[in-house]
Design a protein around this motif. Structure first.
Motif, PDB file in Angstrom:
ATOM      1  N   ARG A  18       0.821  -1.218   0.000  1.00  0.00           N
ATOM      2  CA  ARG A  18       0.000   0.000   0.000  1.00  0.00           C
ATOM      3  C   ARG A  18       0.854   1.266   0.000  1.00  0.00           C
ATOM      4  N   ASP A  19       2.153   1.115   0.302  1.00  0.00           N
ATOM      5  CA  ASP A  19       3.071   2.262   0.298  1.00  0.00           C
ATOM      6  C   ASP A  19       3.662   2.530  -1.081  1.00  0.00           C
ATOM      7  N   ALA A  20       3.420   1.660  -2.037  1.00  0.00           N
ATOM      8  CA  ALA A  20       4.117   1.721  -3.323  1.00  0.00           C
ATOM      9  C   ALA A  20       3.951   3.061  -4.030  1.00  0.00           C
ATOM     10  N   ASP A  21       2.742   3.570  -4.111  1.00  0.00           N
ATOM     11  CA  ASP A  21       2.509   4.824  -4.830  1.00  0.00           C
ATOM     12  C   ASP A  21       3.251   5.982  -4.168  1.00  0.00           C
ATOM     13  N   LYS A  22       3.091   6.147  -2.868  1.00  0.00           N
ATOM     14  CA  LYS A  22       3.756   7.251  -2.156  1.00  0.00           C
ATOM     15  C   LYS A  22       5.275   7.094  -2.186  1.00  0.00           C
ATOM     16  N   LEU A  26       7.878   9.722  -3.872  1.00  0.00           N
ATOM     17  CA  LEU A  26       8.957  10.318  -3.084  1.00  0.00           C
ATOM     18  C   LEU A  26      10.307  10.037  -3.746  1.00  0.00           C
ATOM     19  N   THR A  27      10.498   8.808  -4.204  1.00  0.00           N
ATOM     20  CA  THR A  27      11.734   8.447  -4.901  1.00  0.00           C
ATOM     21  C   THR A  27      11.904   9.301  -6.153  1.00  0.00           C
ATOM     22  N   ASP A  28      10.858   9.397  -6.944  1.00  0.00           N
ATOM     23  CA  ASP A  28      10.924  10.150  -8.195  1.00  0.00           C
ATOM     24  C   ASP A  28      11.185  11.632  -7.937  1.00  0.00           C
ATOM     25  N   HIS A  29      10.513  12.172  -6.929  1.00  0.00           N
ATOM     26  CA  HIS A  29      10.684  13.589  -6.576  1.00  0.00           C
ATOM     27  C   HIS A  29      12.100  13.871  -6.066  1.00  0.00           C
ATOM     28  N   SER A  30      12.711  12.882  -5.398  1.00  0.00           N
ATOM     29  CA  SER A  30      14.035  13.055  -4.792  1.00  0.00           C
ATOM     30  C   SER A  30      15.153  12.471  -5.651  1.00  0.00           C
ATOM     31  N   ARG A  31      14.814  12.074  -6.855  1.00  0.00           N
ATOM     32  CA  ARG A  31      15.755  11.350  -7.724  1.00  0.00           C
ATOM     33  C   ARG A  31      17.119  12.048  -7.863  1.00  0.00           C
ATOM     34  N   ASN A  32      17.136  13.326  -8.173  1.00  0.00           N
ATOM     35  CA  ASN A  32      18.415  14.027  -8.358  1.00  0.00           C
ATOM     36  C   ASN A  32      19.219  14.071  -7.070  1.00  0.00           C
ATOM     37  N   HIS A  33      18.540  14.285  -5.973  1.00  0.00           N
ATOM     38  CA  HIS A  33      19.183  14.326  -4.658  1.00  0.00           C
ATOM     39  C   HIS A  33      19.761  12.953  -4.295  1.00  0.00           C
ATOM     40  N   LEU A  34      18.994  11.904  -4.500  1.00  0.00           N
ATOM     41  CA  LEU A  34      19.407  10.553  -4.117  1.00  0.00           C
ATOM     42  C   LEU A  34      20.469   9.970  -5.048  1.00  0.00           C
ATOM     43  N   ARG A  35      20.453  10.391  -6.277  1.00  0.00           N
ATOM     44  CA  ARG A  35      21.345   9.817  -7.287  1.00  0.00           C
ATOM     45  C   ARG A  35      22.823   9.972  -6.934  1.00  0.00           C
ATOM     46  N   THR A  45      12.107   3.178 -12.219  1.00  0.00           N
ATOM     47  CA  THR A  45      11.613   4.207 -13.134  1.00  0.00           C
ATOM     48  C   THR A  45      10.096   4.258 -13.221  1.00  0.00           C
ATOM     49  N   LYS A  46       9.433   3.279 -12.609  1.00  0.00           N
ATOM     50  CA  LYS A  46       7.968   3.262 -12.608  1.00  0.00           C
ATOM     51  C   LYS A  46       7.481   2.619 -11.304  1.00  0.00           C
ATOM     52  N   GLN A  47       6.221   2.835 -11.002  1.00  0.00           N
ATOM     53  CA  GLN A  47       5.653   2.342  -9.749  1.00  0.00           C
ATOM     54  C   GLN A  47       5.792   0.822  -9.630  1.00  0.00           C
ATOM     55  N   GLU A  48       5.721   0.129 -10.729  1.00  0.00           N
ATOM     56  CA  GLU A  48       5.853  -1.333 -10.733  1.00  0.00           C
ATOM     57  C   GLU A  48       7.210  -1.761 -10.181  1.00  0.00           C
ATOM     58  N   ASP A  49       8.256  -0.979 -10.430  1.00  0.00           N
ATOM     59  CA  ASP A  49       9.587  -1.274  -9.889  1.00  0.00           C
ATOM     60  C   ASP A  49       9.571  -1.181  -8.363  1.00  0.00           C
ATOM     61  N   THR A  50       8.882  -0.186  -7.857  1.00  0.00           N
ATOM     62  CA  THR A  50       8.771  -0.027  -6.405  1.00  0.00           C
ATOM     63  C   THR A  50       7.979  -1.180  -5.806  1.00  0.00           C
ATOM     64  N   VAL A  72       7.770   7.330   8.732  1.00  0.00           N
ATOM     65  CA  VAL A  72       6.579   8.183   8.720  1.00  0.00           C
ATOM     66  C   VAL A  72       6.863   9.366   9.649  1.00  0.00           C
ATOM     67  N   TYR A  73       6.871  10.556   9.065  1.00  0.00           N
ATOM     68  CA  TYR A  73       7.172  11.778   9.809  1.00  0.00           C
ATOM     69  C   TYR A  73       5.998  12.742   9.658  1.00  0.00           C
ATOM     70  N   LYS A  74       5.390  13.091  10.775  1.00  0.00           N
ATOM     71  CA  LYS A  74       4.216  13.976  10.777  1.00  0.00           C
ATOM     72  C   LYS A  74       3.153  13.475   9.807  1.00  0.00           C
ATOM     73  N   GLY A  75       2.953  12.169   9.789  1.00  0.00           N
ATOM     74  CA  GLY A  75       1.922  11.555   8.962  1.00  0.00           C
ATOM     75  C   GLY A  75       2.284  11.352   7.506  1.00  0.00           C
ATOM     76  N   GLU A  76       3.488  11.755   7.097  1.00  0.00           N
ATOM     77  CA  GLU A  76       3.911  11.621   5.695  1.00  0.00           C
ATOM     78  C   GLU A  76       5.021  10.597   5.568  1.00  0.00           C
ATOM     79  N   LEU A  77       5.006   9.867   4.466  1.00  0.00           N
ATOM     80  CA  LEU A  77       6.095   8.946   4.172  1.00  0.00           C
ATOM     81  C   LEU A  77       7.314   9.788   3.803  1.00  0.00           C
ATOM     82  N   ALA A  78       8.415   9.626   4.572  1.00  0.00           N
ATOM     83  CA  ALA A  78       9.583  10.489   4.421  1.00  0.00           C
ATOM     84  C   ALA A  78      10.799   9.772   3.837  1.00  0.00           C
ATOM     85  N   GLY A  79      10.788   8.446   3.820  1.00  0.00           N
ATOM     86  CA  GLY A  79      11.931   7.689   3.318  1.00  0.00           C
ATOM     87  C   GLY A  79      11.840   6.255   3.786  1.00  0.00           C
ATOM     88  N   THR A  80      12.967   5.554   3.712  1.00  0.00           N
ATOM     89  CA  THR A  80      13.010   4.173   4.192  1.00  0.00           C
ATOM     90  C   THR A  80      14.249   3.981   5.052  1.00  0.00           C
TER      91      THR A  80
END
Length: 181
Positions: A18-22, A26-35, A45-50, A72-80
């Motif tokens: 159930r966390d896959a979409d979020k 988050l991964t996609d939004h943080s891609r440049n930072h995480l890379r 590269t797609k939700q199916e990979d997650t 989970v930070y302040k109700g939001e998925l923040a990372g793993t």
């Protein structure tokens, strides 16, 4: 199901489909930072990979080989974060983590790594926890340093990161050292 409350704003929850979409967003939004430090982004590269990643995490958890949780930070998925591997014969857990770019600077990961270390020693009765980070990744290295982990050395060319190798700094904490803190 694993759920660990760290404080009023922060908790760890066993990763779930159930966390896959979020998590993908988050991964996609943080891609440049995480890379800069994580080698798996080109394979996510797609939700199916997650979803495939989460299914693998759940299998490994069921087999008692790892524990991967969402932060989970302040109700939001923040990372793993979690134990990427648990070596039961040597009673050692290896902590891995990443945080979305917008969640950095709040002390989240230091609390999370401290909580995982508590779990390793108090609930899993392990003897050692290791954290590895790229030598030049000062933000990631500061987590075990703040927690009092011992810098045990570096592993040369430990990881292939897209187009070059990076060295890893290895940090360790023993159960008896953690209890003295």
């Amino acid at each position: 199901m694993f759920l660990h409350k760290i404080d009023d704003e922060l908790s760890l929850k066993l990763i779930d489909l159930r966390d896959a979409d979020k998590l993908f967003k988050l991964t996609d939004h943080s891609r440049n930072h995480l890379r800069n430090w994580l080698p798996w982004l080109d394979f996510t590269t797609k939700q199916e990979d997650t979803k495939s990643f989460i299914e693998g995490c759940l299998r490994a958890y069921a087999e008692n080989k790892s524990l991967n949780a969402v932060i989970v930070y302040k109700g939001e998925l923040a990372g793993t974060a979690g134990f990427n591997q648990i070596n039961w014969s040597n009673r050692t857990a290896y902590i891995g983590y990443w945080l979305g770019a917008e969640f950095q600077g709040n002390g989240i990961m230091t609390k999370v790594a401290g909580a995982l270390t508590d779990i390793a020693f108090q609930e899993y009765n392990l003897n050692k926890v290791e954290i590895r980070a790229a030598v030049l990744n000062t933000k990631s290295r500061s987590i075990p340093e703040r927690l009092g982990f011992v810098h045990e050395g570096n592993i040369r060319q430990a990881e292939w990161l897209y187009d070059h190798f990076v060295d890893h700094a290895v940090y360790g904490m023993l159960a008896n050292e953690w209890k003295q803190k």
